[in-house]
Design an enzyme around this catalytic site. Structure first.
Site, PDB file in Angstrom:
ATOM      1  N   SER A  49      53.498  23.705  30.875  1.00  0.00           N
ATOM      2  CA  SER A  49      53.325  25.159  31.134  1.00  0.00           C
ATOM      3  C   SER A  49      53.331  25.266  32.753  1.00  0.00           C
ATOM      4  CB  SER A  49      52.116  25.989  30.666  1.00  0.00           C
ATOM      5  OG  SER A  49      51.221  25.247  30.639  1.00  0.00           O
ATOM      6  N   GLU A  75      52.443  27.655  36.328  1.00  0.00           N
ATOM      7  CA  GLU A  75      51.873  28.922  36.672  1.00  0.00           C
ATOM      8  C   GLU A  75      52.224  29.291  38.063  1.00  0.00           C
ATOM      9  OE1 GLU A  75      47.575  28.800  36.538  1.00  0.00           O
ATOM     10  OE2 GLU A  75      47.271  29.555  38.419  1.00  0.00           O
ATOM     11  N   THR A  87      49.123  34.635  37.912  1.00  0.00           N
ATOM     12  CA  THR A  87      47.780  35.014  38.467  1.00  0.00           C
ATOM     13  C   THR A  87      47.350  36.508  38.437  1.00  0.00           C
ATOM     14  OG1 THR A  87      48.217  34.570  40.690  1.00  0.00           O
ATOM     15  CG2 THR A  87      47.570  32.527  39.191  1.00  0.00           C
ATOM     16  N   ALA A 105      41.471  39.195  41.344  1.00  0.00           N
ATOM     17  CA  ALA A 105      40.444  39.707  40.878  1.00  0.00           C
ATOM     18  C   ALA A 105      40.207  41.015  41.179  1.00  0.00           C
ATOM     19  CB  ALA A 105      39.148  38.924  41.409  1.00  0.00           C
ATOM     20  N   HIS A 112      47.638  36.261  33.516  1.00  0.00           N
ATOM     21  CA  HIS A 112      46.133  36.034  33.651  1.00  0.00           C
ATOM     22  C   HIS A 112      45.506  37.450  33.499  1.00  0.00           C
ATOM     23  CE1 HIS A 112      46.438  31.689  35.479  1.00  0.00           C
ATOM     24  NE2 HIS A 112      47.545  32.067  34.745  1.00  0.00           N
ATOM     25  N   GLY A 131      37.262  35.784  37.391  1.00  0.00           N
ATOM     26  CA  GLY A 131      37.607  36.020  38.354  1.00  0.00           C
ATOM     27  C   GLY A 131      36.621  36.021  39.597  1.00  0.00           C
ATOM     28  N   ASP A 132      36.969  35.975  40.847  1.00  0.00           N
ATOM     29  CA  ASP A 132      35.907  35.934  41.984  1.00  0.00           C
ATOM     30  C   ASP A 132      36.519  37.133  42.919  1.00  0.00           C
ATOM     31  OD1 ASP A 132      34.644  33.422  41.426  1.00  0.00           O
ATOM     32  OD2 ASP A 132      36.538  32.409  41.838  1.00  0.00           O
ATOM     33  N   ALA A 184      33.547  35.503  31.637  1.00  0.00           N
ATOM     34  CA  ALA A 184      34.808  35.467  30.820  1.00  0.00           C
ATOM     35  C   ALA A 184      34.554  35.632  29.306  1.00  0.00           C
ATOM     36  CB  ALA A 184      35.510  34.337  31.270  1.00  0.00           C
ATOM     37  N   TYR A 198      36.279  23.462  33.239  1.00  0.00           N
ATOM     38  CA  TYR A 198      36.070  22.824  34.526  1.00  0.00           C
ATOM     39  C   TYR A 198      35.368  21.426  34.523  1.00  0.00           C
ATOM     40  CZ  TYR A 198      36.786  27.666  36.179  1.00  0.00           C
ATOM     41  OH  TYR A 198      37.073  28.878  36.401  1.00  0.00           O
ATOM     42  N   HIS A 258      32.104  23.968  37.213  1.00  0.00           N
ATOM     43  CA  HIS A 258      32.199  25.266  38.010  1.00  0.00           C
ATOM     44  C   HIS A 258      31.251  25.408  39.311  1.00  0.00           C
ATOM     45  CE1 HIS A 258      32.153  29.612  39.210  1.00  0.00           C
ATOM     46  NE2 HIS A 258      33.483  29.497  38.747  1.00  0.00           N
ATOM     47  N   HIS A 308      49.687  21.746  32.596  1.00  0.00           N
ATOM     48  CA  HIS A 308      49.888  22.946  33.137  1.00  0.00           C
ATOM     49  C   HIS A 308      49.942  22.728  34.665  1.00  0.00           C
ATOM     50  CE1 HIS A 308      49.227  27.408  33.738  1.00  0.00           C
ATOM     51  NE2 HIS A 308      48.427  27.131  34.457  1.00  0.00           N
TER      52      HIS A 308
HETATM   53  P1  FAD Z   1      33.120  31.984  33.503  1.00  0.00           P
HETATM   54  O1  FAD Z   1      33.593  31.393  32.336  1.00  0.00           O
HETATM   55  O2  FAD Z   1      32.660  33.319  33.213  1.00  0.00           O
HETATM   56  O3  FAD Z   1      32.083  31.133  34.350  1.00  0.00           O
HETATM   57  C1  FAD Z   1      31.799  31.709  35.678  1.00  0.00           C
HETATM   58  C2  FAD Z   1      30.425  31.143  35.949  1.00  0.00           C
HETATM   59  O4  FAD Z   1      29.396  31.730  35.254  1.00  0.00           O
HETATM   60  C3  FAD Z   1      30.388  29.507  35.728  1.00  0.00           C
HETATM   61  O5  FAD Z   1      29.493  29.128  36.640  1.00  0.00           O
HETATM   62  C4  FAD Z   1      29.587  29.553  34.301  1.00  0.00           C
HETATM   63  O6  FAD Z   1      28.845  28.385  34.161  1.00  0.00           O
HETATM   64  C5  FAD Z   1      28.828  30.863  34.505  1.00  0.00           C
HETATM   65  N1  FAD Z   1      28.593  31.383  33.256  1.00  0.00           N
HETATM   66  C6  FAD Z   1      29.297  31.592  32.224  1.00  0.00           C
HETATM   67  N2  FAD Z   1      28.527  32.266  31.146  1.00  0.00           N
HETATM   68  C7  FAD Z   1      27.242  32.366  31.696  1.00  0.00           C
HETATM   69  C8  FAD Z   1      26.273  32.883  30.726  1.00  0.00           C
HETATM   70  N3  FAD Z   1      26.167  33.467  29.863  1.00  0.00           N
HETATM   71  N4  FAD Z   1      24.992  32.685  31.441  1.00  0.00           N
HETATM   72  C9  FAD Z   1      24.836  31.920  32.669  1.00  0.00           C
HETATM   73  N5  FAD Z   1      25.829  31.745  33.467  1.00  0.00           N
HETATM   74  C10 FAD Z   1      27.119  31.818  32.823  1.00  0.00           C
HETATM   75  N6  FAD Z   1      41.064  33.779  39.344  1.00  0.00           N
HETATM   76  C11 FAD Z   1      41.550  35.005  39.468  1.00  0.00           C
HETATM   77  O7  FAD Z   1      40.941  35.487  40.171  1.00  0.00           O
HETATM   78  N7  FAD Z   1      42.593  35.036  39.135  1.00  0.00           N
HETATM   79  C12 FAD Z   1      43.390  34.221  38.195  1.00  0.00           C
HETATM   80  O8  FAD Z   1      44.524  34.501  37.870  1.00  0.00           O
HETATM   81  C13 FAD Z   1      42.846  32.865  38.022  1.00  0.00           C
HETATM   82  N8  FAD Z   1      43.510  32.139  37.263  1.00  0.00           N
HETATM   83  C14 FAD Z   1      42.738  30.829  37.015  1.00  0.00           C
HETATM   84  C15 FAD Z   1      43.429  30.016  36.098  1.00  0.00           C
HETATM   85  C16 FAD Z   1      42.830  28.904  35.670  1.00  0.00           C
HETATM   86  C17 FAD Z   1      43.369  27.844  34.717  1.00  0.00           C
HETATM   87  C18 FAD Z   1      41.339  28.537  36.172  1.00  0.00           C
HETATM   88  C19 FAD Z   1      40.824  27.327  35.962  1.00  0.00           C
HETATM   89  C20 FAD Z   1      40.945  29.303  37.308  1.00  0.00           C
HETATM   90  C21 FAD Z   1      41.469  30.638  37.509  1.00  0.00           C
HETATM   91  N9  FAD Z   1      40.939  31.369  38.504  1.00  0.00           N
HETATM   92  C22 FAD Z   1      41.641  32.683  38.829  1.00  0.00           C
HETATM   93  C23 FAD Z   1      39.768  31.193  39.033  1.00  0.00           C
HETATM   94  C24 FAD Z   1      38.545  31.858  38.201  1.00  0.00           C
HETATM   95  O9  FAD Z   1      38.587  33.274  38.256  1.00  0.00           O
HETATM   96  C25 FAD Z   1      37.340  31.229  39.039  1.00  0.00           C
HETATM   97  O10 FAD Z   1      37.119  29.799  38.891  1.00  0.00           O
HETATM   98  C26 FAD Z   1      35.948  32.255  38.556  1.00  0.00           C
HETATM   99  O11 FAD Z   1      34.856  31.736  39.496  1.00  0.00           O
HETATM  100  C27 FAD Z   1      35.442  31.997  37.169  1.00  0.00           C
HETATM  101  O12 FAD Z   1      36.152  32.286  35.981  1.00  0.00           O
HETATM  102  P2  FAD Z   1      35.792  31.986  34.726  1.00  0.00           P
HETATM  103  O13 FAD Z   1      36.852  32.640  33.811  1.00  0.00           O
HETATM  104  O14 FAD Z   1      35.831  30.501  34.717  1.00  0.00           O
HETATM  105  O15 FAD Z   1      34.391  32.356  34.602  1.00  0.00           O
END
Ligand code: FAD
Length: 279
Positions: free
Chosen positions: A10, A12, A43, A46, A71, A102-103, A117, A139, A143, A260
């Site tokens: 795949s 991106e 992508t 955010a 995304h 997202g960030d 997420a 990750y 992360h 990917h």
């Molecule tokens: P989560 O899974 O929510 O995790 C974020 C943090 O919160 C982690 O440190 C996790 O350990 C912690 N956490 C989660 N749940 C809990 C809980 N219940 N209690 C305490 N801590 C918790 N960013 C963009 O803006 N746009 C994109 O299109 C994009 N595409 C991406 C594609 C891929 C394949 C990857 C790997 C990353 C991408 N990102 C993108 C980056 C991503 O948005 C960032 O890495 C962001 O910081 C975390 O997103 P996540 O969905 O992994 O978050």
């Protein structure tokens, strides 16, 4: 003679910001379609910052007869806006989402109705049932904001429990990190495919910048060699192709369910790596 089975691919992209970028990406996609990717993903900035560009690029990919994944990030979003965007994506014919937190850029308050997420995955399932295949991020090198490796793994498990079908990892250059992560997930009973994210190395400064931001580690031996090449772009590219092809070989041999590619809207490196891999 037995042939190595083809590993699913795949690719991106990110939404271009200019009309020239849109045209260039169109050409890049045509070149990369030769690899017969299972899907191409786009992508999403955010806070919805690239929403229009993301959806337009997804629409273009679908119109070209390819499967497209949008995304979708939830930080700062409300349930009402997410509901609306899901309806729009469904109407466009999108069948696959990459669901992310997202960030937000620093200085922006998070706000919104989603924290993680996993909240977004649960909401998508509640609202749309099985209309979408849901990919989530993983990750292998932890992360950067995780409280601990164990809590990050639990966060991943929560996304799977909420309904994710498959995962794509952050990029890495150490195959052991990936295999260790997959083994840990397996020990928790997680059976969804975890597809390694592959970042071709084409520019030293760009790679360092991205890696600082996302917490991906550049092993010392790679970093020092890239630094030693200085402005010698040809040597950086040649070295990058060797390193990343080797990584892909290790991942394929170790049973990775796909690759990917973070193509960065370029085709040359991804095409050459896949040519060397024979896929
Ligand atoms: P989560 O899974 O929510 O995790 C974020 C943090 O919160 C982690 O440190 C996790 O350990 C912690 N956490 C989660 N749940 C809990 C809980 N219940 N209690 C305490 N801590 C918790 N960013 C963009 O803006 N746009 C994109 O299109 C994009 N595409 C991406 C594609 C891929 C394949 C990857 C790997 C990353 C991408 N990102 C993108 C980056 C991503 O948005 C960032 O890495 C962001 O910081 C975390 O997103 P996540 O969905 O992994 O978050």
């Amino acid at each position: 003679m037995t042939e190595t089975p083809r590993i699913p691919l795949s690719i991106e992209f990110f939404p271009p910001k200019t009309p020239e970028g849109v045209e260039k990406l169109r050409l890049v996609r045509q070149q990369l379609y030769a690899l017969k990717p299972e899907f191409c993903s786009v992508t999403f900035g955010a806070g919805g910052s690239t929403q229009e560009g993301t959806f337009n690029t997804v629409r273009d990919i679908l119109a070209e007869g390819m499967a497209a994944a949008s995304h979708f990030s939830c930080i700062g979003a409300t349930k009402a806006t997410v509901r609306e965007q899901l309806a729009m994506l469904k109407a466009m014919g999108v069948k696959r989402l990459v669901a992310l937190r997202g960030d937000l850029p620093s200085g922006y308050g998070a706000g919104g109705e989603f924290h993680y997420a996993s909240d977004l995955v649960a909401f998508i399932r509640e609202e749309t049932g099985n209309d979408f295949l849901i990919e989530v991020a993983a990750y292998p090198e932890i992360h950067p904001q995780a409280k601990s490796p164990a809590s990050d793994l639990q966060a991943f498990a929560a996304k799977v429990k909420a309904g994710a079908n498959s995962a794509i990892t952050q990029y890495f250059y150490n195959a052991d990190a990936y295999f260790h992560f997959v083994a840990e997930a397996d020990a928790l009973g997680i059976t969804i495919p975890v597809v390694p994210g592959i970042m071709p190395i084409t520019s030293s400064t760009q790679l360092m910048r991205f890696s600082d931001a996302c917490g991906a580690e550049i092993p010392r031996w790679i970093r020092l060699r890239l630094q030693a090449f200085g402005d010698d772009a040809a040597s950086i590219k040649a070295f990058g192709l060797d390193v990343v092809t080797d990584l892909c070989e290790q991942l394929r041999a170790g049973g990775a369910p796909g690759l990917h590619f973070y193509a960065m809207n370029q085709s040359a490196a991804t095409l050459e790596i896949c040519r060397r891999l024979g896929c």
